[in-house]
Design an enzyme around this catalytic site. Structure first.
Site, PDB file in Angstrom:
ATOM      1  CD  GLU A 158      -7.630  -3.869  -0.203  1.00 58.95           C
ATOM      2  OE1 GLU A 158      -8.769  -3.512   0.100  1.00 58.95           O
ATOM      3  OE2 GLU A 158      -6.618  -3.227   0.132  1.00 58.95           O
ATOM      4  CB  CYS A 178      -0.319  -2.375  -7.402  1.00 62.73           C
ATOM      5  SG  CYS A 178       0.396  -2.425  -5.765  1.00 62.73           S
ATOM      6  CB  CYS A 217       3.354  -6.757   5.845  1.00 61.70           C
ATOM      7  SG  CYS A 217       5.122  -6.549   5.536  1.00 61.70           S
ATOM      8  CB  CYS A 252       6.908   0.029   7.738  1.00 62.46           C
ATOM      9  SG  CYS A 252       8.115  -1.074   6.977  1.00 62.46           S
ATOM     10  CB  CYS A 259       2.991   0.597   6.134  1.00 64.73           C
ATOM     11  SG  CYS A 259       2.198  -0.595   5.044  1.00 64.73           S
ATOM     12  CB  CYS A 291       1.615   3.835  -1.824  1.00 70.87           C
ATOM     13  SG  CYS A 291       2.314   3.546  -3.392  1.00 70.87           S
TER      14      CYS A 291
HETATM   15  N1  SAH Z   1       6.621  -4.175   1.304  1.00 68.96           N
HETATM   16  C1  SAH Z   1       7.228  -3.576   0.185  1.00 68.96           C
HETATM   17  C2  SAH Z   1       6.244  -3.290  -0.917  1.00 68.96           C
HETATM   18  C3  SAH Z   1       4.883  -2.775  -0.525  1.00 68.96           C
HETATM   19  S1  SAH Z   1       4.821  -1.126   0.066  1.00 68.96           S
HETATM   20  C4  SAH Z   1       7.971  -2.314   0.595  1.00 68.96           C
HETATM   21  O1  SAH Z   1       7.793  -1.870   1.723  1.00 68.96           O
HETATM   22  O2  SAH Z   1       8.754  -1.823  -0.210  1.00 68.96           O
HETATM   23  C5  SAH Z   1       5.147  -0.173  -1.404  1.00 68.96           C
HETATM   24  C6  SAH Z   1       5.694   1.219  -1.124  1.00 68.96           C
HETATM   25  O3  SAH Z   1       4.706   1.996  -0.447  1.00 68.96           O
HETATM   26  C7  SAH Z   1       6.941   1.229  -0.222  1.00 68.96           C
HETATM   27  O4  SAH Z   1       7.913   2.079  -0.780  1.00 68.96           O
HETATM   28  C8  SAH Z   1       6.419   1.808   1.086  1.00 68.96           C
HETATM   29  O5  SAH Z   1       7.450   2.483   1.765  1.00 68.96           O
HETATM   30  C9  SAH Z   1       5.325   2.729   0.588  1.00 68.96           C
HETATM   31  N2  SAH Z   1       4.303   3.098   1.553  1.00 68.96           N
HETATM   32  C10 SAH Z   1       3.840   2.386   2.594  1.00 68.96           C
HETATM   33  N3  SAH Z   1       2.880   3.083   3.235  1.00 68.96           N
HETATM   34  C11 SAH Z   1       2.721   4.250   2.557  1.00 68.96           C
HETATM   35  C12 SAH Z   1       1.850   5.365   2.696  1.00 68.96           C
HETATM   36  N4  SAH Z   1       0.944   5.408   3.634  1.00 68.96           N
HETATM   37  N5  SAH Z   1       1.955   6.383   1.815  1.00 68.96           N
HETATM   38  C13 SAH Z   1       2.849   6.313   0.797  1.00 68.96           C
HETATM   39  N6  SAH Z   1       3.673   5.282   0.618  1.00 68.96           N
HETATM   40  C14 SAH Z   1       3.609   4.262   1.482  1.00 68.96           C
HETATM   41 FE1  SF4 Z   2       5.276  -4.333   4.913  1.00 67.72          FE
HETATM   42 FE2  SF4 Z   2       4.109  -1.962   4.692  1.00 67.72          FE
HETATM   43 FE3  SF4 Z   2       6.651  -2.114   5.502  1.00 67.72          FE
HETATM   44 FE4  SF4 Z   2       6.047  -2.670   2.959  1.00 67.72          FE
HETATM   45  S1  SF4 Z   2       5.807  -0.686   3.971  1.00 67.72           S
HETATM   46  S2  SF4 Z   2       7.382  -3.845   4.329  1.00 67.72           S
HETATM   47  S3  SF4 Z   2       4.010  -3.626   3.203  1.00 67.72           S
HETATM   48  S4  SF4 Z   2       4.854  -2.937   6.589  1.00 67.72           S
END
Ligand code: SAH
Ligand code: SF4
Length: 361
Positions: free
Chosen positions: A96, A109, A116, A120, A123, A340
């Site tokens: 996406e 974006c 991934c 995390c 996420c 995000c």
């Molecule tokens: N993998 C990279 C970039 C993609 S995520 C990273 O983790 O930085 C982009 C941003 O979205 C990151 O700061 C992550 O912490 C945040 N993020 C992930 N899941 C989220 C959620 N459910 N709500 C808000 N931010 C989120």
């Molecule tokens: Fe991967 Fe989601 Fe963690 Fe970013 S926030 S590193 S996309 S698992």
């Protein structure tokens, strides 16, 4: 790299293309400049339209190369004007990209991986696990395909963030090549200030990002002020804890006007306590940075909650008063799951729903 027997032209940055054309066709470097201009700046895919190249050479290029676009599987438009694109790749994988509408600008974006590996806990992309890295042509292909679509509406965007699916620094070489193409003045011509790569904190890759002078700005997802909490949220913190991460950021070569963005996803009761608010300025002390507070976008089943708007505003006020440039990123496109951390492809979502109902039955 190949499409049929043809090679993807979008997999080469300018220097690599010059070397390729010399080796394969014994051509001088200006041919690479011509091709970069045609395919990246003018978004031309058909070699017969490249009028400053003689016909026999155009035909030879057409036999040797193809100019990629991902297949647009679905486009959703949010109430706030944000557009989410679901692209299908040649192996059937889906990724996406989101064109985010802000009051004063559009920001694209992009995704860097299918899924991934970082895991995390908050996420949604993490649930997919890592399927594979995107090739350079698949990263740049997202930019070109959205430019094609936006151009039909007379729209253009000037900012790109690597904040879609994936950990961009875990796909370092292909992302770096894409950054060089985005920065190439004959190609996309985005200033490094307008392209931001967000990382969860892969320390060796951050060091390399600095060493190679990647033409982009860096954003780091800090998301906690203690190693206990950060490791619980972002497993790689066990290997590269906050102090190591911060030392690495302090040592990055930055121009005097460049700032690192510190992202902080706010999770109610987890990382938004008064003790966190007190510790954060100390952790960031002396780092040329700006803070981006991200109100959590709730994902069913993951168990985290967004703090109240008042609470987030209080954090912003307090950090501003401590001298930190602090903004709040109110996500766009939540009604179409484009916000995000809400990116995961439809098929993986359906699979999870299926998994869950199987578990319940
Ligand atoms: N993998 C990279 C970039 C993609 S995520 C990273 O983790 O930085 C982009 C941003 O979205 C990151 O700061 C992550 O912490 C945040 N993020 C992930 N899941 C989220 C959620 N459910 N709500 C808000 N931010 C989120
Ligand atoms: Fe991967 Fe989601 Fe963690 Fe970013 S926030 S590193 S996309 S698992």
């Amino acid at each position: 790299m190949a499409s049929g027997s043809r090679v993807e032209l979008l997999d080469f940055d300018r220097a690599e293309l010059a070397a390729e054309l010399e080796e394969r066709f014994n051509l001088p470097a200006f041919r690479a400049r011509q091709l970069i201009r045609w395919v990246h700046k003018r978004r031309v895919r058909d070699f017969s339209e490249m009028t400053d190249i003689a016909k026999p050479l155009r035909e030879a290029f057409g036999d040797a190369y193809s100019v990629y676009r991902p297949e647009l599987a679905e486009r959703q438009i949010s109430r706030d004007g944000t557009r989410k694109y679901l692209f299908r790749l040649e192996d059937g994988s889906e990724i996406e990209s989101v064109l985010i509408k802000q009051p004063d600008r559009l920001t694209l974006c992009v995704s860097s991986q299918v899924g991934c590996a970082m895991g995390c806990k908050f996420c949604r992309t993490a649930l997919m696990k890592l399927k594979r890295n995107l090739a350079t042509h698949e990263i740049i292909g997202q930019v070109l395909a959205v430019q094609d679509d936006a151009a039909e509406l007379g729209l253009d965007f000037h900012n790109i963030v690597f904040m879609g699916m994936g950990e961009p620094l875990h796909n370092f070489d292909n992302v770096l090549r894409a950054l060089r193409l985005l920065n190439d003045e004959l190609g996309h011509d985005f200033s490094y200030r307008k392209v931001t790569v967000s990382t969860s904190g892969l320390v060796p890759a951050i060091e390399r990002f600095g060493q190679v002078g990647a033409p982009a700005s860096l954003a780091v997802s800090l998301n906690a002020t203690s190693d206990d909490v950060r490791t619980a949220l972002i497993p790689i913190n066990k290997k590269w804890p906050i102090e190591t991460l911060m030392r690495t950021l302090h040592e990055l070569p930055l121009s005097s006007t460049q700032r690192i963005t510190i992202e902080y996803v706010m999770l109610a009761g987890v990382n938004d306590t008064d003790a966190d608010l007190q510790r954060l300025p100390g952790i960031l002390h002396g780092l040329p940075c700006k803070i981006n507070l991200i109100p959590y976008n709730e994902n069913a089943g993951l168990g985290f909650k967004r703090p109240s708007t008042q609470h987030i505003a209080r954090w912003q006020d307090r950090l501003l008063s401590r001298g930190f440039n602090t903004t709040v990123r109110w996500s766009k496109g939540e009604d179409i799951d484009a916000a995000c951390g809400q990116l995961a492809t439809q098929s993986s979502r359906q699979k999870r729903v299926g998994d869950r109902s199987a578990a319940l039955s």
